[in-house]
Scaffold this active site. Structure first.
Site, PDB file in Angstrom:
ATOM      1  CD  GLU A   1      -4.956  15.060  -9.417  1.00 44.95           C
ATOM      2  OE1 GLU A   1      -4.324  14.976 -10.466  1.00 44.95           O
ATOM      3  OE2 GLU A   1      -4.469  15.512  -8.360  1.00 44.95           O
TER       4      GLU A   1
ATOM      5  CG  ASP B   1       0.834  17.493 -11.794  1.00 46.36           C
ATOM      6  OD1 ASP B   1       0.899  17.599 -10.556  1.00 46.36           O
ATOM      7  OD2 ASP B   1      -0.252  17.545 -12.418  1.00 46.36           O
TER       8      ASP B   1
HETATM    9  C1  BGC Z   1      -2.363  17.891  -9.881  1.00 44.66           C
HETATM   10  C2  BGC Z   1      -1.969  19.339  -9.900  1.00 44.66           C
HETATM   11  C3  BGC Z   1      -1.653  19.814  -8.512  1.00 44.66           C
HETATM   12  C4  BGC Z   1      -0.608  18.925  -7.889  1.00 44.66           C
HETATM   13  C5  BGC Z   1      -0.226  19.318  -6.478  1.00 44.66           C
HETATM   14  C6  BGC Z   1      -1.388  17.054  -9.116  1.00 44.66           C
HETATM   15  O1  BGC Z   1      -1.825  15.754  -8.966  1.00 44.66           O
HETATM   16  O2  BGC Z   1      -2.484  17.404 -11.192  1.00 44.66           O
HETATM   17  O3  BGC Z   1      -2.984  20.110 -10.478  1.00 44.66           O
HETATM   18  O4  BGC Z   1      -1.221  21.148  -8.561  1.00 44.66           O
HETATM   19  O5  BGC Z   1      -1.088  17.598  -7.865  1.00 44.66           O
HETATM   20  O6  BGC Z   1      -1.245  19.035  -5.582  1.00 44.66           O
HETATM   21  C1  BGC Z   2      -1.927  14.485  -3.361  1.00 43.41           C
HETATM   22  C2  BGC Z   2      -2.356  15.416  -4.434  1.00 43.41           C
HETATM   23  C3  BGC Z   2      -1.752  14.952  -5.674  1.00 43.41           C
HETATM   24  C4  BGC Z   2      -2.035  13.486  -5.936  1.00 43.41           C
HETATM   25  C5  BGC Z   2      -1.300  13.014  -7.141  1.00 43.41           C
HETATM   26  C6  BGC Z   2      -2.314  13.078  -3.701  1.00 43.41           C
HETATM   27  O1  BGC Z   2      -1.930  12.208  -2.680  1.00 43.41           O
HETATM   28  O2  BGC Z   2      -2.521  14.859  -2.162  1.00 43.41           O
HETATM   29  O3  BGC Z   2      -1.957  16.725  -4.182  1.00 43.41           O
HETATM   30  O4  BGC Z   2      -2.250  15.729  -6.691  1.00 43.41           O
HETATM   31  O5  BGC Z   2      -1.702  12.692  -4.858  1.00 43.41           O
HETATM   32  O6  BGC Z   2      -1.645  11.720  -7.535  1.00 43.41           O
END
Ligand code: BGC
Ligand code: BGC
Length: 607
Positions: free
Chosen positions: A457, A257
């Site tokens: 998230e 990830d």
């Molecule tokens: C998320 C994933 C996602 C990835 C790419 C991560 O922060 O946990 O679910 O696929 O970012 O955007």
């Molecule tokens: C990105 C996401 C990723 C996240 C992880 C963001 O800046 O756009 O895709 O999941 O950072 O912390």
């Protein structure tokens, strides 16, 4: 070496990808070609072409290996302006319709192929055990059985069926089962937290969907940010290598990830032998990829990473690239569906999303059968989510958190109010939008659409499930309408079940609408009668998450004791039911800590 690296499109150019033989790119949430949220299909395809051509450059005796682009098409092709936005997974869980899930997978694959991208980071197979988790809505259910059944259908819908002609062909994309393992079971529902389950619980609850996904041929699996019994999954050779690749027989590749490796003890975003040694084949290293390349090369040369491990990773990545037909597919723009803008957000895909919305709605209360509503009457439409497609869609919609979007960012979509207005006015009634519920003339009925703002998230984690603590205005609004003697229909748009006893008491009917996405019409379809005053569409949704009776029930799951929900797993009224729900549910929250939600936004986000 480069094949093991996935960089982010804002931090790498096609020329750099060529020079370093980079194996993969992604666009993160809220990252678009040219940083343009309104990037066109042609813009996406052009960038895909640029990276592809760079990767196939054989000048100077280079080896041509097609680069692969991955994107989060998690509820439709949600990063793309004009795409159909499907309900988030929590709503799909309520439909109990695996066949529908497969169709949604097929449409999502097709629309992803339209922008020239062959890989989506979906489906999320989290079995969600604590609803305070900010990613609860990305999961289909708290029940592994539903997630397991859907896993197979979504993977088949996205990739096609292994061994058939259509597998990973033309309109299909690679799927990613994520996040392995135990993301939905962290203590307190803390994002990226610790899952303390022992092996048998890990397997019985969280592992089951992966069994189904692997059987359906899922080609990639994303490793979870979370820990298992204190050990970060990104550095967990036992679960990644011994169990997943070994005993479970997964022969696709494991992708890390977003900077997940950087969280391991002794690692940084720019260096992490432990993640590769644990079994991760492709490292998602969005920004620091150049340093990561140099450091990893040194770790291989110095013997810290065994060559056999590199061979295994490379073999897996190349195998999937061959299976995805990338060596024969040609430039993205030359692929069958790429650039066919008319297929993005088409009438057919919107109709499917609208069906999904209809089937996802769970009727919690319908006292005195006040629903369905006649079309020809005066309808007040109120509430903070009534005319707001961004709130309907939630996180992972155009932007990462789903914030900073307005209705104009969703061409072709319909808000709930927009859909009600269309149905009511064509039948000779009058629908008025008044977000705060003010009215000049007393309406026949009020539909109040209210709920959570978009989040994704870590920003979405909550300390408790008392809805009112974050939005006291909605309850006040319901009370005002109710005390004016107006029949009140509540439609809650949220990414999880919430403690809403006070709101239930003020509502004659109450619908859990989850995060329906771009097709608000699916809600109007069910709330209103047909033009001939018959049931237009009945409610079909059944809870795939148990609904809390008290403000303490954060981790309330069917099959676990104690189990005393307000609305049990599987609950969902239909128009034939005569069930009356009390208007006098207990509203005392007891402890004052539940009156406020002091969760600092982004508290559980890692740096
Ligand atoms: C998320 C994933 C996602 C990835 C790419 C991560 O922060 O946990 O679910 O696929 O970012 O955007
Ligand atoms: C990105 C996401 C990723 C996240 C992880 C963001 O800046 O756009 O895709 O999941 O950072 O912390």
């Amino acid at each position: 070496m480069g094949q093991l690296i996935q960089a982010e499109i804002q931090y790498i150019t096609p020329a750099e990808a060529r020079d370093y033989h980079i194996g993969s790119i992604l666009n993160g949430g809220g990252s678009f070609p040219g940083k343009n949220k309104h990037a066109s299909v042609d813009d996406w395809v052009a960038l895909a072409d640029a990276f592809y051509e760079a990767s196939m450059d054989t000048s100077g005796d280079r080896l041509a290996i097609p680069i692969i682009w991955g994107t989060d098409s998690v509820h439709g092709v949600n990063n793309v302006f004009g795409a159909t936005i499907f309900p988030h997974n929590i709503g799909l869980g309520a439909t109990r319709n695996p066949e529908l899930i497969r169709k949604i997978g097929a449409v999502t694959a097709l629309e992803t192929a339209v922008i020239g991208i062959p890989w989506t980071f979906a489906p999320t197979l989290a079995v969600v055990r604590d609803d305070r988790w900010g990613r609860a809505y990305e999961g289909y259910s708290e029940d592994p059985a539903i997630v397991m059944a859907y896993a197979a259908e979504m993977v088949s819908g996205l990739q096609g069926v292994p061994g058939t002609d259509g597998f990973l062909h033309d309109s299909k994309v690679l799927a990613t089962a994520k996040h392995f393992l135990g993301d939905g079971g962290t203590v307190g529902g803390v994002d990226q937290g610790d899952n303390v389950a022992d092996d048998s619980e890990l397997f019985e609850i969280h592992g089951q969907p992966y069994v189904a996904a692997i059987a359906a041929g899922v080609r990639t699996i994303m490793v979870s940010y979370s820990s298992s019994r204190g050990r970060k999954m990104h550095g967990n050779p036992y679960l990644l290598t011994d169990i997943l690749k070994g005993r479970m027989g997964f022969d696709g590749f494991l992708v890390g990830d977003y900077n997940g490796h950087g969280q391991l003890p002794g690692c940084s975003n720019a260096s992490c032998a432990a993640a590769i040694n644990a079994g991760i084949d492709m490292i998602m290293v969005p920004e620091a990829w150049k340093e990561f390349y140099a450091n990893t090369l040194a770790q291989i040369e110095g013997g810290e990473i065994p060559m056999s491990r590199v061979d295994d990773a490379l073999r897996r990545i190349l195998r999937v690239k061959f299976e995805a037909r990338l060596f024969e597919a040609g430039r993205p723009s030359s692929r069958r569906y790429a650039g066919r803008t008319a297929l993005l957000g088409s009438a057919e895909s919107r109709a499917l999303a609208r069906q999904a919305v209809r089937e996802s709605l769970v009727l919690l209360k319908n006292n005195d059968a006040i629903l369905p509503l006649a079309r020809k009457q005066t309808v007040l439409v109120a509430g903070n989510s009534a005319n707001d497609i961004a709130r309907q869609s939630g996180g992972w919609t155009l932007t990462w958190q789903g914030t900073d979007n307005e209705n104009a960012d969703f061409p072709g979509a319909q808000s709930v109010f927009g859909a009600i207005e269309e149905i009511v006015s064509t039948a000779g009634g009058v629908a008025t939008l008044s977000v705060d519920g003010e009215f000049a003339q007393k309406p026949d009925v009020a539909i109040v659409v209210w709920g959570e703002p978009p989040y994704a998230e870590c920003f979405g984690d909550r300390k408790h499930l008392n809805y009112d603590a974050n939005d006291p205005a909605s309850l006040a609004l319901l009370k005002k309408l109710k005390s004016a003697g107006i029949p009140v229909v509540s439609v809650l748009l949220s990414g999880r079940p919430l403690w809403v006893n006070p709101h239930l008491n003020q509502s004659d009917a109450f619908v859990a609408g989850w995060l329906p996405g771009s097709e608000g019409a699916g809600i109007a379809d069910v709330l209103f009668e047909s033009v001939t005053n018959e049931i237009n569409y009945d409610f079909k949704g059944k809870l795939s998450f148990s609904w809390p009776r008290t403000v303490h029930q954060n981790a309330l799951n069917v099959g676990s004791e104690p189990y005393d929900p307000l609305f049990a797993y599987g609950y969902g009224l239909t128009y034939g039911d005569v069930t009356q729900v009390s208007n006098d549910l207990p509203v005392d929250i007891g402890d004052a800590i539940f009156a406020h939600d002091t969760t600092p936004m982004g508290d559980s986000c890692a740096d």
